[in-house]
Design a protein around this motif. Structure first.
Motif, short mmCIF file in Angstrom:
data_model
loop_
_atom_site.label_atom_id
_atom_site.label_comp_id
_atom_site.label_asym_id
_atom_site.label_seq_id
_atom_site.Cartn_x
_atom_site.Cartn_y
_atom_site.Cartn_z
N GLY A 115 2.79 -5.86 -4.75
CA GLY A 115 2.70 -6.11 -3.21
C GLY A 115 1.68 -6.74 -2.90
O GLY A 115 1.21 -6.46 -1.66
N PHE A 116 0.99 -7.61 -3.94
CA PHE A 116 -0.35 -8.15 -3.50
C PHE A 116 -0.18 -9.25 -2.76
O PHE A 116 0.69 -10.34 -3.46
N ASP A 157 -5.84 -11.72 3.16
CA ASP A 157 -5.47 -10.64 1.90
C ASP A 157 -4.63 -9.52 2.46
O ASP A 157 -5.22 -8.81 3.28
N ALA A 158 -3.52 -9.25 1.69
CA ALA A 158 -3.01 -8.26 2.27
C ALA A 158 -2.25 -7.51 1.23
O ALA A 158 -1.91 -7.90 -0.09
N ILE A 159 -2.07 -6.20 1.40
CA ILE A 159 -1.27 -5.31 0.24
C ILE A 159 -0.03 -4.63 0.86
O ILE A 159 -0.27 -4.14 2.17
N TYR A 178 2.48 -2.94 5.34
CA TYR A 178 1.26 -3.61 5.03
C TYR A 178 0.26 -2.34 5.02
O TYR A 178 0.15 -1.57 5.96
N THR A 179 -0.39 -2.03 3.92
CA THR A 179 -1.55 -1.08 3.90
C THR A 179 -2.73 -1.57 4.02
O THR A 179 -4.03 -0.79 4.31
N ALA A 180 -2.81 -2.78 3.97
CA ALA A 180 -4.16 -3.76 4.15
C ALA A 180 -3.74 -4.90 4.62
O ALA A 180 -2.58 -5.64 4.19
N LEU A 222 -4.76 -4.71 10.81
CA LEU A 222 -4.05 -3.47 10.95
C LEU A 222 -2.49 -3.80 10.98
O LEU A 222 -1.72 -4.59 10.05
N GLU A 223 -1.67 -3.52 12.00
CA GLU A 223 -0.39 -3.96 12.13
C GLU A 223 0.15 -5.50 12.76
O GLU A 223 1.15 -5.70 12.90
#
Length: 230
Positions: free
Chosen positions: A118-119, A148-150, A158-160, A206-207
């Protein structure tokens, strides 16, 4: 007319003075209603400039380090330090505020996505993927402009989700933050970290997936962005 009387301590030595600060533009105009903050001896003192761009402070200690921060709408902040000589009864300082400058770039979007983990990375990452032209911002090499997202692969959330501009070298003293105009939106990157010879300016989105979605639809294409010095 300003009061130029010295304040004398019991030992006969000058301890305080009057400080007059002129805040101007690069072309010699006056900056009205600029906020001037002086800090010395652990205390802060505030004043605004008048119609001639002047702020006056009374009872300012001489021979003491004075830190100043000057801000005004539409201008970059000015920061620095002064020490008023012990024999000065009236000190005048001049500060020039410059407006932010927009720098135009062509960003060719590249992507790296690890489905299992999920990276997700998207944008320009030096020596990895994507391109940017010109490759410098304010004479500093650009290391990165991207996301950069996770993603939580179970929920699709997305958690990041971090938007970052990275520059070679320690640029913290000359560039306090960077504003980026991308996807028809402006984002101010004011989390600043220096690590491994690179300064990172970032914002946790965030979102807000505006930039992720914009980059995702344009993978491999070149888009126009702006970086703004602040």
């Amino acid at each position: 007319m300003f009061n130029r009387r010295l304040l004398i301590d019991s030992g006969g030595q000058q301890t305080y003075s009057v400080l007059e600060i002129h805040v101007d533009t690069p072309d010699g105009g006056h900056v009205r209603s600029a906020r001037v903050e002086l800090t010395y001896n652990g205390e802060s003192n505030l004043a605004n400039t008048d119609n001639k761009g002047i702020a006056v402070f009374y009872g300012v200690p001489t021979g003491t380090e004075i830190s100043y921060t000057i801000t005004a709408a539409g201008y970059n902040a000015a920061r620095g330090k002064w020490i008023i000589p012990t024999d000065a009864e009236y000190e005048t300082e001049y500060v020039v505020l410059s407006p932010p400058v927009n720098y135009n770039f062509e960003l060719t979007i590249g992507q790296n996505y690890d489905v299992e983990m999920g990276f997700y990375q998207s944008g320009f990452f030096k020596n990895d993927f994507g391109r940017i032209s010109p490759a410098q911002f304010m004479q500093h090499t650009i290391e990165k402009v991207g996301i950069d997202a996770i993603m939580d692969t179970m929920t699709g959330m997305y958690t990041a989700n971090t938007l970052t501009v990275a520059l070679t070298g320690d640029t913290r003293s000359s560039i306090s933050q960077i504003t980026i105009y991308v996807a028809n939106s402006m984002y101010t990157l004011n989390t600043v970290i220096y690590n491994g010879g690179v300064t990172y300016y970032s914002l946790e989105m965030l979102e807000d997936t505006t930039v992720i979605d914009y980059f995702d639809r344009r993978n491999g294409r070149t888009v126009d962005i702006q970086l703004i010095d602040q």
